[in-house]
Write an enzyme that holds these catalytic residues in place. Structure first.
Site, mmCIF file in Angstrom:
data_model
loop_
_atom_site.group_PDB
_atom_site.id
_atom_site.type_symbol
_atom_site.label_atom_id
_atom_site.label_comp_id
_atom_site.label_asym_id
_atom_site.label_seq_id
_atom_site.Cartn_x
_atom_site.Cartn_y
_atom_site.Cartn_z
ATOM 1 N N ASP A 1 110.436 -13.415 -32.352
ATOM 2 C CA ASP A 1 109.388 -13.937 -33.226
ATOM 3 C C ASP A 1 108.467 -12.853 -33.758
ATOM 4 O O ASP A 1 107.833 -13.029 -34.797
ATOM 5 C CB ASP A 1 108.551 -14.976 -32.478
ATOM 6 C CG ASP A 1 109.289 -16.285 -32.383
ATOM 7 O OD1 ASP A 1 109.953 -16.645 -33.360
ATOM 8 O OD2 ASP A 1 109.226 -16.922 -31.324
ATOM 9 N N HIS B 1 109.121 -13.159 -22.796
ATOM 10 C CA HIS B 1 110.206 -14.139 -22.917
ATOM 11 C C HIS B 1 110.575 -14.646 -21.535
ATOM 12 O O HIS B 1 110.565 -13.871 -20.580
ATOM 13 C CB HIS B 1 111.444 -13.503 -23.579
ATOM 14 C CG HIS B 1 112.367 -14.518 -24.142
ATOM 15 N ND1 HIS B 1 113.300 -15.157 -23.359
ATOM 16 C CD2 HIS B 1 112.496 -15.033 -25.393
ATOM 17 C CE1 HIS B 1 113.965 -16.008 -24.116
ATOM 18 N NE2 HIS B 1 113.497 -15.965 -25.355
HETATM 19 N N1 ACO Z 1 100.656 -11.638 -23.629
HETATM 20 C C1 ACO Z 1 100.007 -11.289 -22.493
HETATM 21 N N2 ACO Z 1 100.454 -11.566 -21.258
HETATM 22 C C2 ACO Z 1 101.607 -12.229 -21.145
HETATM 23 C C3 ACO Z 1 102.350 -12.631 -22.276
HETATM 24 C C4 ACO Z 1 101.842 -12.310 -23.541
HETATM 25 N N3 ACO Z 1 102.485 -12.650 -24.666
HETATM 26 N N4 ACO Z 1 103.454 -13.288 -21.872
HETATM 27 C C5 ACO Z 1 103.429 -13.297 -20.540
HETATM 28 N N5 ACO Z 1 102.297 -12.653 -20.097
HETATM 29 C C6 ACO Z 1 101.930 -12.403 -18.705
HETATM 30 C C7 ACO Z 1 101.439 -13.664 -18.007
HETATM 31 O O1 ACO Z 1 100.056 -13.851 -18.167
HETATM 32 C C8 ACO Z 1 101.852 -13.379 -16.603
HETATM 33 O O2 ACO Z 1 100.918 -12.458 -16.054
HETATM 34 P P1 ACO Z 1 100.515 -12.488 -14.477
HETATM 35 O O3 ACO Z 1 101.806 -12.180 -13.760
HETATM 36 O O4 ACO Z 1 99.469 -11.444 -14.348
HETATM 37 O O5 ACO Z 1 100.041 -13.904 -14.219
HETATM 38 C C9 ACO Z 1 103.175 -12.655 -16.738
HETATM 39 O O6 ACO Z 1 103.117 -12.015 -18.013
HETATM 40 C C10 ACO Z 1 104.402 -13.555 -16.651
HETATM 41 O O7 ACO Z 1 104.282 -14.574 -17.648
HETATM 42 P P2 ACO Z 1 104.851 -16.066 -17.485
HETATM 43 O O8 ACO Z 1 103.818 -17.052 -17.972
HETATM 44 O O9 ACO Z 1 105.372 -16.270 -16.108
HETATM 45 O O10 ACO Z 1 106.050 -16.052 -18.474
HETATM 46 P P3 ACO Z 1 106.856 -17.355 -18.944
HETATM 47 O O11 ACO Z 1 108.283 -17.024 -18.789
HETATM 48 O O12 ACO Z 1 106.371 -18.609 -18.324
HETATM 49 O O13 ACO Z 1 106.462 -17.456 -20.490
HETATM 50 C C11 ACO Z 1 106.484 -17.098 -22.807
HETATM 51 C C12 ACO Z 1 107.254 -16.974 -21.489
HETATM 52 C C13 ACO Z 1 106.018 -18.557 -23.030
HETATM 53 C C14 ACO Z 1 107.400 -16.728 -23.966
HETATM 54 C C15 ACO Z 1 105.241 -16.139 -22.735
HETATM 55 O O14 ACO Z 1 105.689 -14.793 -22.589
HETATM 56 C C16 ACO Z 1 104.342 -16.279 -23.936
HETATM 57 O O15 ACO Z 1 103.460 -17.163 -23.940
HETATM 58 N N6 ACO Z 1 104.545 -15.430 -25.016
HETATM 59 C C17 ACO Z 1 103.786 -15.552 -26.220
HETATM 60 C C18 ACO Z 1 104.359 -16.668 -27.108
HETATM 61 C C19 ACO Z 1 105.695 -16.282 -27.724
HETATM 62 O O16 ACO Z 1 105.880 -15.193 -28.229
HETATM 63 N N7 ACO Z 1 106.633 -17.248 -27.716
HETATM 64 C C20 ACO Z 1 107.961 -17.058 -28.292
HETATM 65 C C21 ACO Z 1 109.017 -17.028 -27.247
HETATM 66 S S1 ACO Z 1 110.592 -16.595 -27.929
HETATM 67 C C22 ACO Z 1 111.141 -17.953 -28.717
HETATM 68 O O17 ACO Z 1 110.712 -19.050 -28.564
HETATM 69 C C23 ACO Z 1 112.201 -17.706 -29.701
#
Ligand code: ACO
Length: 427
Positions: free
Chosen positions: A361, A304
């Site tokens: 979610d 998140h």
């Molecule tokens: N699975 C694996 N790795 C992940 C995930 C994931 N679900 N989410 C983040 N990471 C990793 C990234 O690859 C990154 O790794 P790194 O530091 O080695 O490059 C690190 O964790 C940080 O991630 P960011 O991209 O900086 O996180 P951001 O805040 O931009 O993204 C998001 C947040 C979009 C929710 C992301 O966690 C994601 O894509 N999750 C999956 C989709 C999801 O569940 N969305 C629902 C969100 S809640 C809502 O809308 C109600």
């Protein structure tokens, strides 16, 4: 609220910046005059560091995993309140008295029918259309059927209208996708039971309300009702900042919510679970893919932007999910795969180091499935819950004298100026 100052030093020049401190102590550097004083804009992909409004609707503390609506903790509202009371709270800013709640509920109940002309709109759409597309189209069309509600002066009537009719439109979108006749709302039922009745009733059979299912849905809607300036809420505000109507603004919210990184994530969670099931339950393979930096796959339902600890909504839902899994023990292999996947990810270093916990979610998808909804309806259910938040945020924005049309800047990285060459001279 108190104001202090910060100084930005660029070269030898110092630029004082005001600091605005919010009620919960979080502070914002006011860069509103950055361009005129420094000639520079702030570059901030994904608005990760940008507060673009002051808001009193909801508050998230991502470090400790807290979410409050108008100051009330989400856990208390989920346990003691109901969705319509929470909607009133978000819209009016205060909890209703008994009489106010009764009036609010009655006003919403009598408005549940859709204009018959809207049926034709549903009929005209292909059955294969995603229900989110139908919902968005229906909400846009509501403005056409009720232009008298488009004025900001009619905000309360518009809110009642939307809260009343959106469940009917959502149920119609489901029935259209199944090729089923539309079921009209039974006004004697409460909000969530009525939505379940419109969605699942079988023609010619008396619909029997399942109070456990209705309460689970009510809690799900409460938990989704607002969440600060997330992608869809910011979209609602951005569209509304051009003085577009509430219908146009919240319909844009539905569209923003449809994406897999936002409201579409719960659908993705279930699709992943189905894939794992088809793959013989091998969830370790998908965990490995999520951790592989060469692979763009991410584990849906984990991570998140704001929460760096447990999403409090996920905490409430986990309790419900555990209960439903127990109630349906052995009946649904996907629920069991989900719990095993969650347990493994929670103890995995990759997820621990990056503070990646299950988000709302992850469990909402499991619960929506347990309630009998197909995956394509999941984002629609999220939207159903989010309407009170979108409307309250839209209202707050229209009433805020500081609101300006949303118009971010950019840092241009395209070609420098060059002269046009007629097509026959190009090589
Ligand atoms: N699975 C694996 N790795 C992940 C995930 C994931 N679900 N989410 C983040 N990471 C990793 C990234 O690859 C990154 O790794 P790194 O530091 O080695 O490059 C690190 O964790 C940080 O991630 P960011 O991209 O900086 O996180 P951001 O805040 O931009 O993204 C998001 C947040 C979009 C929710 C992301 O966690 C994601 O894509 N999750 C999956 C989709 C999801 O569940 N969305 C629902 C969100 S809640 C809502 O809308 C109600």
């Amino acid at each position: 609220m108190e104001e202090e100052r910060a100084v930005l030093r660029h070269g030898k020049v110092e630029h004082p910046l005001e600091v605005f401190v919010g009620t919960e102590g979080e502070s914002g550097l006011d860069i509103g005059r950055l361009l005129s004083s420094t000639g520079m804009v702030a570059l901030d992909y994904g608005f990760a560091n940008t507060a673009w409004c002051r808001s009193a609707v909801s508050f998230v503390d991502g470090n400790v995993g807290a979410l409050r609506y108008r100051g009330y903790p989400i856990e208390q509202l989920a346990e003691h309140s109901c969705f319509l009371e929470v909607s009133y709270l978000l819209f009016h800013g205060e909890l209703p008295t008994l009489a106010q709640l009764a009036e609010w509920r009655e006003a919403i109940t009598v408005e549940t029918l859709l204009d018959e002309g809207m049926r034709q709109m549903f009929d005209a759409c292909p059955r294969e259309a995603h229900p989110m597309v139908l919902l968005s189209a229906a909400v846009t069309a509501m403005g056409a059927f009720h232009p008298e509600l488009e004025s900001t002066l009619a905000a309360e009537q518009a809110a009642i209208h939307l809260l009343a009719k959106v469940p009917t439109a959502a149920a119609f979108s489901y029935r259209r996708s199944r090729g089923l006749p539309y079921a009209y709302p039974r006004r004697s039922l409460d909000y969530c039971s009525r939505f379940l009745q419109m969605t699942f009733s079988v023609p010619g059979e008396e619909y029997e309300v399942d109070p456990v299912a209705a309460r689970a849905l009510d809690v799900l809607l409460i938990l989704h009702a607002d969440h600060e300036q997330n992608c869809s809420t910011s979209t609602v505000r951005l569209v509304g900042s051009s003085r577009a109507t509430v219908f146009a603004s919240v319909a844009s919210g539905v569209n923003a919510l449809s994406g897999p990184l936002h409201g579409g994530a719960n659908q993705e969670v279930l699709e992943l679970l189905q894939q794992i099931h088809a793959d013989g339950g091998n969830y370790a393979k998908y965990l490995a893919r999520a951790k592989d930096r060469e692979d763009t796959f991410r584990l849906p339902g984990f991570g998140h932007r704001i929460y760096r600890s447990y999403d409090p909504r996920a905490g409430v839902l986990k309790t419900f999910a555990d209960q439903l899994v127990t109630r349906q023990a052995g009946q649904d292999p996907l629920l069991e795969i989900a719990l095993a996947l969650e347990q493994t990810a929670l103890t995995d270093d990759y997820f621990i180091e990056r503070h990646l916990y299950p988000n709302v979610d992850f469990y909402s998808g499991i619960l929506f499935r347990a309630l009998g909804f197909p995956t394509r309806m999941f984002p629609v259910l999220f939207a159903l819950g989010r309407f009170p938040g979108w409307i309250a945020q839209w209202k707050e924005m229209t009433e805020d004298p500081e609101t300006r049309i949303g118009r971010p800047r950019q840092v241009y990285v395209g070609s420098p100026q060059r002269d046009y060459v007629p097509v026959h001279e190009r090589r």
